[in-house]
Write a protein that holds these residues in place. Structure first.
Motif, PDB file in Angstrom:
ATOM      1  N   ILE A  94       9.823 -29.907   4.656  1.00 36.87           N
ATOM      2  CA  ILE A  94      10.581 -30.429   3.965  1.00 36.87           C
ATOM      3  C   ILE A  94       9.409 -30.283   2.423  1.00 36.87           C
ATOM      4  CG2 ILE A  94      12.429 -31.082   1.996  1.00 36.87           C
ATOM      5  CD1 ILE A  94      13.428 -29.224   3.228  1.00 36.87           C
ATOM      6  N   GLU A 103      14.512 -24.134   0.560  1.00 39.73           N
ATOM      7  CA  GLU A 103      13.622 -24.730   1.624  1.00 39.73           C
ATOM      8  C   GLU A 103      15.261 -25.596   1.155  1.00 39.73           C
ATOM      9  OE1 GLU A 103       9.014 -26.496   0.996  1.00 39.73           O
ATOM     10  OE2 GLU A 103      10.954 -27.715   0.975  1.00 39.73           O
ATOM     11  N   LEU A 120      12.257 -22.741   8.054  1.00 43.97           N
ATOM     12  CA  LEU A 120      11.726 -23.584   7.054  1.00 43.97           C
ATOM     13  C   LEU A 120      10.338 -24.028   7.980  1.00 43.97           C
ATOM     14  CD1 LEU A 120      14.179 -26.641   6.717  1.00 43.97           C
ATOM     15  CD2 LEU A 120      13.208 -24.907   5.339  1.00 43.97           C
ATOM     16  N   HIS A 155       6.304 -22.928   5.298  1.00 42.04           N
ATOM     17  CA  HIS A 155       6.195 -24.662   5.396  1.00 42.04           C
ATOM     18  C   HIS A 155       4.188 -24.791   4.757  1.00 42.04           C
ATOM     19  CE1 HIS A 155       6.320 -29.035   5.095  1.00 42.04           C
ATOM     20  NE2 HIS A 155       5.033 -29.272   5.753  1.00 42.04           N
TER      21      HIS A 155
END
Length: 929
Positions: free
Chosen positions: A101, A129, A362, A366
């Protein structure tokens, strides 16, 4: 499943089920507890609020949310749970996971970066996210205006103190959330931006501004966000209001605030969410049972109860009792139920809720989000002053000199590496309250963990300078002997402040150290002082005794890493102060001149499209039609209209900072568009373009008048008529325009053509007046039409009619005629996708809108007579019939003049946008503005 356009599914006739959908609740703990399971299974709770107390990592969050949704699904919920989260970035992130995150700057930090496009990208990344782990409702954007910016606890969570800037960045963030598929919730209505605090925990903060004052400032971003039609929910605060027209103890319990102000005046028809009713003041004053009933009576659709199970059961009991006592009707419950179910339909489904993509998505996104995070933080760092040229420090300090870092004690941010480590230490502890427990319950003991908040920042400073660093904290005890000794040793001192306006000891400490440094410099010693505000930029913004002053807008690890790079020359900070502080600083540049170049389609077309999209994302609702405007709309290629377009651009990056379109036809010079990149306003780009445009138009041979606003193309019909128009009018007035005599023009619409029918008696009235209509195509039959338009309309409207008549397949002209065959009025009719739709953006469906064919009724030309209103209604009626025949789902009536729109309202038309077009003689338009 609820049938939102008709009767509700029979399941919802059970009021227990319906009441469960009107509550949003949370709990403490990172696992599903028997209590929250009981609320979902037996009380049919339909919405969950997750906080930092619930979330350990992205993987755990996805697993937790999936378990909650599975419980709801197995319990027979027709629709998934709403899963809400505060993920504002900066210091307010409920979910932290440094592996998956990304951290982004606070709202004010994003505004400091000066790009609404960046704010949009950050919001979209954030929502993507949290959506990956199953969240479907973000409690944001923050739309508060910091009317009294210096002393408000909201601080950097708000965009700033300028209502238009708050609108611009708030709407950009909202669009980012929406484009990621997450529902949005504006907050904190009617405003947390100028609260008076009375003291004890039982005294609630109050708003003392009048409704008129609120309307001019605090309510502007809320009004603009609502008007876009994209805001799903509104969080109504728990503050009080005390002014001559309103005396309210809790805004979210007040019918004046929710039903009257929010719904009736501002036109909000989404979900209203109350502030948490577990607040001590409310429990003490009226109790949760009564408070819950009052919230629903006031107009709230979702009542928030954050964590206490006994209080949550009390609220459910209160709602049921409210129904029994006939304080709450079934109709009231079903009104809220329909709103909540409608929002759920927009942001979730069982397929989505039970199978969140989680870590797989994710991991993929990222790297890109991490690059965006680094850019956002670098762009946000702001050097407000560096009068002594101390920056970068690696150039103003020698290697052997000592650097001293002085930092305050602050609580760790809820979502941060420090809080994570505290949590881990809690899990290892055998007994007794931990620092995390104390932080969760706001225990003052938690402040001791503040010793470590800036420890890594100090280590990073030492690594960056490859030299010695001295680091210690300071407190309300002021400058102690340890501080004095270290100051005498160091040649450069960095003092960190965090909301010094509310923590006055920090201001006093900083001024004391500043005075010491001045005295030591007077004796010939080197004592450089750098002050860094890591939260509110207002700490020393106006205090010029602090010569070098930097702002970061939050003190997350990512922000501190960007600060280290800025201090030691990793990049040159370009951030600016938010809101009115930025504008006051830019006044110095307000007369700078920019190079203006002719527009080149091959070179600049893509840049103009990017500029238009940036404007659309950042715009107030009356500019939303810019979403469908492209660079091609401005080039007419018409032999009877001369066109010259101008740009201001960055020749290095190829970005367009501004664009101006000009046209000349039959003695009239026209500014048909003038746009400036939202992040480049207030630095004279618009004035440079405007000056160049007027110089070209006033030098045209035979020019008789200069016009601001144009119907063909229809991307800039004039100055929008809305609450923002005063600033635009002021700008044009100061640029030399006489704005006393506007012509109002409007775009109107029938949004659902299939269900529309003519008002009773309209046809009979037309027949009694012996008005007849016919439809012509092609120029062969057009002499009377063109003569009529040339007599009664602008030159560019004449050319618009000629183009429509030439396009015989998709366009035609309806004529209204008297019994003696004289022409009473004309209007252009076009089917969906006609050539005219490229020049009239209102005829194009907005990106992301549901597919719907749009028919056009364009440029009615009806001279002022006793029958003018009836003639216009008749032309509109014929146009609607033609649009229906062309299978249009919607009709847009473009360029309705002055008060002619009023009889059209009676036919069922809505006003989409209204503008004011201005005409001046050439000698009355100044080139010196």
């Amino acid at each position: 499943m609820a049938k939102l356009d008709g009767d509700l599914d029979p399941l919802w006739q059970d009021l227990d089920w319906a009441i469960g959908q009107m509550l949003i609740m949370g709990w403490d703990g990172t696992e599903v507890t028997p209590q929250i399971r009981h609320l979902i299974e037996d009380h049919h709770l339909g919405s969950i609020l997750l906080t930092a107390k619930n979330l350990k990592s992205a993987h755990q969050t996805a697993r937790l949310v999936q378990e909650l949704q599975t419980i709801a699904h197995q319990a027979g919920h027709p629709q998934p749970l709403l899963i809400a989260l505060d993920q504002e970035n900066g210091g307010v992130n409920s979910l932290f996971d440094e592996d998956y995150i990304c951290q982004f700057p606070s709202s004010m930090g994003q505004a400091a970066a000066g790009s609404a496009d960046l704010a949009y990208s950050v919001a979209k990344a954030t929502a993507t996210e949290v959506s990956a782990v199953g969240v479907n409702l973000i409690l944001g954007p923050v739309l508060d205006v910091l009317t009294n910016a210096r002393y408000q606890p909201l601080g950097v969570r708000a965009i700033g103190d300028d209502p238009q800037e708050a609108s611009q960045y708030g709407i950009a963030a909202m669009n980012g959330y929406k484009d990621a598929g997450v529902a949005t919730c504006g907050k904190h209505f009617p405003s947390y931006g100028n609260l008076d605090f009375l003291g004890s925990s039982l005294d609630i903060p109050i708003i003392t501004q009048t409704l008129e004052e609120l309307s001019l400032s605090a309510l502007v971003p809320f009004r603009n966000a609502i008007a876009t039609g994209s805001l799903d929910a509104m969080f109504v605060g728990g503050c009080g209001i005390a002014n001559p027209s309103m005396n309210v103890n809790h805004a979210c319990l007040s019918e004046q605030v929710v039903d009257e102000l929010l719904r009736n005046e501002l036109g909000f028809n989404g979900v209203a969410i109350s502030e948490c009713l577990e607040m001590e003041a409310l429990q003490t004053e009226i109790g949760v049972k009564t408070g819950t009933v009052m919230a629903v009576e006031a107009g709230c659709d979702l009542v928030l109860l954050c964590r206490a199970y006994d209080v949550q059961l009390e609220a459910i009991s209160g709602l049921k009792l409210g129904v029994e006592n006939e304080l709450i009707t079934k109709e009231r419950i079903y009104t809220s139920l329909k709103r909540v179910l409608r929002m759920k339909n927009c942001c979730t489904s069982w397929a989505k809720a039970l199978n969140p993509p989680g870590i797989s998505l994710l991991s993929k996104i990222h790297p890109g989000h991490l690059a965006l995070s680094l850019k956002a933080y670098d762009d946000s760092i702001t050097i407000i002053r560096d009068t002594d040229k101390l920056l970068p420090l690696n150039e103003s300090m020698h290697q052997e000199e000592e650097l001293l870092l002085l930092t305050p004690l602050v609580k760790p941010l809820p979502a941060s590496a420090m809080t994570k480590s505290i949590l881990e230490s809690k899990n290892k502890a055998e007994s007794g309250p931990t620092l995390h427990d104390k932080w969760v319950h706001r225990d003052r003991g938690a402040i001791m963990s503040g010793e470590g908040v800036f420890r890594e920042f100090g280590r990073s400073l030492a690594r960056a300078r490859h030299g010695k660093l001295l680091h210690t904290s300071y407190t309300a005890n002021g400058v102690r002997p340890v501080h004095e000794n270290l100051i005498h040793r160091a040649s450069c001192i960095i003092i960190v402040t965090a909301d010094a306006n509310r923590n006055l000891y920090q201001a006093g400490f900083t001024k004391h150290v500043s005075m010491m440094c001045s005295m030591l410099r007077a004796t010939g010693q080197k004592k450089s002082l750098v002050v860094v505000a890591v939260s509110s930029p207002y700490d020393f913004a106006m205090d010029k005794t602090v010569g070098t002053y930097i702002c970061t807008f939050d003190f997350t690890e990512t922000a501190m890493a960007a600060l280290v790079r800025a201090l030691f020359g990793g990049f040159t900070p370009q951030g600016t102060l938010p809101g009115t502080l930025r504008k006051s600083k830019k006044v110095l540049k307000s007369r700078q001149h920019w190079l203006v170049e002719p527009y080149n389609r091959d070179r600049d077309g893509r840049g103009l499209d990017d500029l238009l999209q940036a404007l659309a994302r950042a715009s107030a609702p009356n500019h939303q039609f810019l979403q469908t405007t492209t660079a091609n709309a401005f080039e007419l290629f018409n032999n009877n209209i001369e066109e010259s377009h101008f740009i201001v651009r960055n020749s290095s990056t190829k970005s367009l900072y501004g664009f101006c379109a000009t046209y000349f036809t039959k003695g009239t010079g026209i500014i048909g568009a003038i746009f400036v990149d939202p992040s480049k306003r207030n630095v004279s780009i618009g004035r440079s373009l405007h000056r160049r445009a007027l110089r070209g138009l006033t030098q045209k041979r035979g020019v008789k008048k200069i016009q601001l606003g144009m119907s063909f193309p229809g991307a800039f019909p004039g100055i929008p008529v809305d609450e923002n128009s005063a600033g635009l009018k002021s700008w044009f007035a100061s640029s030399g325009w006489d704005l006393q005599f506007p012509r109002r023009v409007a775009n109107m619409s029938i949004p659902e053509l299939s269900s529309w029918s003519a008002p009773e008696g309209l046809l009979q009235s037309i027949q009694r007046a012996s008005i007849s209509f016919d439809l012509i195509h092609g120029l062969d039959n057009a002499e009377s039409v063109l003569s009529h338009v040339a007599t009664h309309a602008n030159s560019e409207v004449f050319e618009l009619y000629k183009l429509a008549l030439q396009e015989t397949k998709t366009c035609g002209v309806v004529r209204a005629k008297s019994p003696v065959d004289s022409l009473l009025g004309t209007v252009i009719i076009c089917s969906p996708g006609s050539i005219l739709s490229g020049y009239v953006p209102a005829l194009q469906p907005a990106p992301g809108a549901r597919e719907q064919l749009i028919g056009g009724i364009i440029a009615p030309v009806v001279p002022s007579t006793a029958q003018a209103s009836l003639v216009l209604q008749g032309l509109a009626l014929m146009g609607l019939r033609q649009n229906k025949a062309h299978k249009s789902g919607r009709s847009v009536l473009s360029w309705v003049q002055d008060e002619a729109y009023e009889p059209l309202l009676a036919m069922g038309f809505d006003v989409l946008q209204a503008f004011e077009e201005f005409t001046n003689s050439p000698e009355n338009v100044s080139l010196n503005g």
